[in-house]
Scaffold this active site. Structure first.
Site, PDB file in Angstrom:
ATOM      1  N   ASN A 169       0.770  -1.024  -0.031  1.00  0.00           N
ATOM      2  CA  ASN A 169       0.008  -0.145   0.044  1.00  0.00           C
ATOM      3  C   ASN A 169       0.847   1.232  -0.018  1.00  0.00           C
ATOM      4  O   ASN A 169       1.279   1.748   1.006  1.00  0.00           O
ATOM      5  CB  ASN A 169      -0.853  -0.123   1.370  1.00  0.00           C
ATOM      6  CG  ASN A 169      -1.946  -0.990   1.056  1.00  0.00           C
ATOM      7  OD1 ASN A 169      -2.703  -0.997   0.150  1.00  0.00           O
ATOM      8  ND2 ASN A 169      -1.759  -2.296   2.047  1.00  0.00           N
ATOM      9  N   GLU A 170       1.141   1.488  -1.231  1.00  0.00           N
ATOM     10  CA  GLU A 170       2.186   2.713  -1.565  1.00  0.00           C
ATOM     11  C   GLU A 170       1.305   4.055  -0.939  1.00  0.00           C
ATOM     12  O   GLU A 170       0.073   4.155  -0.766  1.00  0.00           O
ATOM     13  CB  GLU A 170       2.694   2.838  -2.794  1.00  0.00           C
ATOM     14  CG  GLU A 170       3.496   1.747  -3.138  1.00  0.00           C
ATOM     15  CD  GLU A 170       4.835   1.545  -2.694  1.00  0.00           C
ATOM     16  OE1 GLU A 170       5.007   2.177  -1.842  1.00  0.00           O
ATOM     17  OE2 GLU A 170       5.520   0.876  -3.212  1.00  0.00           O
ATOM     18  N   PRO A 171       2.297   5.177  -0.983  1.00  0.00           N
ATOM     19  CA  PRO A 171       1.769   6.666  -0.565  1.00  0.00           C
ATOM     20  C   PRO A 171       0.425   6.950  -1.247  1.00  0.00           C
ATOM     21  O   PRO A 171       0.544   6.366  -2.684  1.00  0.00           O
ATOM     22  CB  PRO A 171       2.752   7.472  -0.980  1.00  0.00           C
ATOM     23  CG  PRO A 171       4.123   6.660  -0.446  1.00  0.00           C
ATOM     24  CD  PRO A 171       3.641   5.339  -1.016  1.00  0.00           C
ATOM     25  N   SER A 173      -2.497   5.591  -0.792  1.00  0.00           N
ATOM     26  CA  SER A 173      -3.440   4.228  -0.577  1.00  0.00           C
ATOM     27  C   SER A 173      -4.430   5.028   0.356  1.00  0.00           C
ATOM     28  O   SER A 173      -4.341   5.745   1.251  1.00  0.00           O
ATOM     29  CB  SER A 173      -2.738   3.065   0.102  1.00  0.00           C
ATOM     30  OG  SER A 173      -1.918   2.730  -0.960  1.00  0.00           O
ATOM     31  N   THR A 188      10.482   1.968  -3.692  1.00  0.00           N
ATOM     32  CA  THR A 188      10.254   0.571  -3.565  1.00  0.00           C
ATOM     33  C   THR A 188      11.152  -0.111  -4.432  1.00  0.00           C
ATOM     34  O   THR A 188      11.662  -1.153  -4.041  1.00  0.00           O
ATOM     35  CB  THR A 188       8.814   0.132  -3.518  1.00  0.00           C
ATOM     36  OG1 THR A 188       8.075   1.058  -2.279  1.00  0.00           O
ATOM     37  CG2 THR A 188       8.542  -1.387  -3.139  1.00  0.00           C
TER      38      THR A 188
END
Ligand code: F6R
Length: 637
Positions: A169-171, A173, A188
């Site tokens: 869940n990247e920025p 999300s 990432t």
């Protein structure tokens, strides 16, 4: 607070402070912490087993949980812990990704856990990176529904990415997001690049459980190890909740514990600046740390700090102990001053009461341990040069061959040269053929690895010769733990330690220099340091070891903080150039090196910047203005 968290509180260190919004515990080592986390999981599995219930675990991959899995496997083998009642859901998988691919999370889980315990194959759930694009959406919904059908996750294990991701869940999300496909953040992908042998091979997408899925877990434990996680841990634990750092959503979960080692906790306010949080026991170390911090904060040289500066910044207790700012300032100024020396091997005939090194014996035997075949010049090229110039008997011991960091193109170049020189080019032909046909999953053959290691050997010798060291003082240890041909290394064994002991025993050094730089991306520096510590442990009873001082350097990846430095060796502008030149000999590590980390500067640029910065920091404190400085911390055993 729940039962489980109390276990951690007793073993680790937790103090509730007004800065912290997530319960967290700090351990000396990740191993000790991992054992406790595994124990919590095992207790839950057993408790559910006794009730004849299924235990639903949410599992993570990556470097953080590896020791937890090791301990679970040990408990299965030695203590009869059974996984028969366990159902698992993994957080994520790259997309697209085949199960057979050694980079897949499927493969990771088999290798680290599932192959070694009695879990039923049908109870293992991992998002499938091989589903067709058209089926992906439904696959994610099914995954989410399946978790719900088990009544949700009982225990969720998490790592944290430097972007603040949990799962993938990247920025950006959403708080309530469910299982879905996502696009990976650039950072990432950079972090994953070494495992994929280059960022171009890292998938751009992944399937991940959502933030909502994770938050629904009854219990969450997030693991973070090492200084590279320190910034994001601070933001997550102390910052405001924001979708830009998805892990901050965990602040609203009522049963979450962050389990940290010292490195990962080092930016937390209570660790970094405890005087802002509570009344302190003022050790000498803490005093210097606080004064350096205050000087940086106020932008004043140490000798200009006033009583008011101390009082305004949470240090009135320190002033009460020390009398006045004037007395304290002078004390701290002298302390820093005494760390500076142009004589890293000790200054002959000088009073050494306030010098970092002893003056006797005048000529010292020195071993510089270098984890990879270039850390010696990168991290302490200036000091290395001085030690040789000042007449010490210097030995360089390269701990690993560093062969995986040589690109295929570089190896091909040398194989082609070898072929052009020889009438019998069978070996070179085989290498050329292999390299030309090599695919993503191929591990280098032994001859290719040997060629790559030899390229690095020749580069090292060119650099050590340039610094006037005789070849007979250059030792290539080729520690076996490193020789897997892949990023993943073997565990340290007695063989590694024996090789380390042997060289120490032969040289009987008065000084040992070693990399205390624990942030390198594959952890090789850490393993090499562990090998040294184990060797020291085995040898410390010997007479010559009682006269041996150990100095830890950093440099390529990060630097000691000013208050940690026990010896700072200044460099003149000419010495800076000489050091740069020595680094240049490591040509296979220049121009787009394979394992760059997230810093796009070349090694010589980073280290020059760092050495210049160290000198500037000393100068900002009011000490002399040098071009550059290399820094060392003494390791006491
Ligand atoms: C892995 C996962 C990721 C990792 C995170 C930290 O299943 O979901 O969130 O936990 O990227 O990775 P490491 O532990 O390798 O630093």
């Amino acid at each position: 607070m729940l039962d489980q968290t109390i276990t951690y509180t007793e073993a680790g260190k937790f103090e509730d402070t007004r800065f912290e919004r997530i319960h967290n515990v700090i351990f000396d080592s990740s191993r000790e912490a991992s054992v406790l986390v595994a124990r919590e999981m095992a207790n839950l599995i057993r408790k559910k087993e006794a009730l004849n219930e299924t235990c639903v675990l949410g599992l993570a991959t990556g470097s953080s949980p590896i020791k937890v899995y090791e301990e679970l496997v040990r408990m299965h083998k030695e203590e009869g812990l059974s996984f028969a009642n366990v159902v698992t859901f993994n957080l994520d998988e790259y997309y697209p990704m085949d199960k057979q691919n050694i980079q897949s999370y499927y493969y990771f889980m088999q290798e680290h856990l599932f192959d070694h315990v009695d879990i039923l194959p049908e109870n293992i759930n991992i998002p499938d990176g091989s589903v067709r694009a058209e089926a992906l959406y439904q696959h994610c919904i099914d995954y989410e529904m399946k978790i719900k059908s088990y009544g949700g996750i009982d225990f969720q294990l998490l790592g944290i990415g430097r972007t603040g991701h949990i799962g993938f869940n990247e920025p950006g999300s959403h708080y309530n997001s469910g299982t879905r496909s996502i696009t990976l953040d650039h950072i990432t992908r950079v972090d994953a690049a070494p495992a994929f042998l280059g960022i171009d091979n890292v998938p751009r997408k992944a399937i991940t459980m959502g933030v909502g899925t994770v938050r629904a877990a009854k219990r969450i434990v997030l693991l973070a190890w090492g200084v590279s996680k320190a910034d994001i841990v601070k933001k997550t634990v102390e910052g405001a909740i924001t979708s830009q750092v998805p892990a901050t959503y965990l602040q609203e979960h009522n049963n979450t514990t962050f389990v940290l080692d010292k490195g990962a906790s080092s930016e937390l306010t209570r660790v970094k600046t405890p005087w802002l949080v509570t009344s302190c026991i003022w050790t000498d170390f803490l005093k210097l740390k606080a004064v350096v911090w205050l000087s940086e904060l106020t932008n004043k040289a140490i000798l200009k700090l006033t009583d008011k500066d101390y009082n305004d910044n949470g240090m009135s207790g320190l002033l009460t102990e020390e009398g006045t700012a004037y007395d304290l300032n002078i004390k701290m100024f002298n302390k820093l001053q005494h760390t500076i020396t142009g004589w890293p091997g000790g200054k002959p005939d000088a009073d050494d009461t306030y010098r970092p090194e002893r003056s006797q014996p005048e000529q010292k035997r020195v071993i510089i341990f270098s984890p990879h075949p270039d850390d010696d010049v990168i991290s302490m090229g200036g000091t290395f040069d001085r030690l040789v110039e000042q007449g010490h008997e210097v030995h360089i011991a390269y701990q690993t061959s560093g062969n995986i960091a040589v690109s295929d193109e570089e190896a091909l170049k040398f194989a082609e040269i070898a072929k052009s020189l020889s009438t019998d080019s069978k070996d070179a032909d085989a290498i050329i053929k292999f390299l030309n046909q090599k695919t993503e999953n191929d591990i280098d053959t032994l001859p290719v690895r040997k060629l790559k290691a030899n390229i690095r050997r020749s580069e090292s010798l060119a650099a050590t010769r340039y610094l006037n060291l005789d070849d007979s003082h250059v030792h290539f240890l080729d520690l076996p733990f490193y020789e897997t041909g892949t990023i993943k290394k073997n565990n340290l064994s007695q063989k590694d330690v024996a090789i380390m002991c042997d060289i120490i025993e032969r040289v009987k050094p008065h000084q040992i220099y070693a990399a205390g730089d624990l942030a390198d991306p594959h952890g090789t520096h850490k393993v090499c340091l562990d090998a040294l510590f184990m060797a020291i442990e085995a040898l410390k009873h010997k007479d010559y070891m009682k006269d041996c001082w150990v100095w830890l350097y950093r440099g390529a990846w990060h630097e000691w903080e000013l208050y940690e430095i026990d010896m700072a060796v200044p460099m003149s502008p000419d010495q800076v150039l000489k050091k740069r030149h020595a680094i240049f000999y490591h040509q296979s590590q220049k121009d787009g090196v394979m394992f760059q980390g997230d810093d796009s500067r070349e090694f010589w640029v980073r280290v020059e910047d760092r050495n210049r910065l160290t000198a500037k920091k000393y100068n900002d404190m009011g000490l002399a203005d040098y071009a550059a400085m290399e820094a060392f911390k003494r390791y006491l055993f």
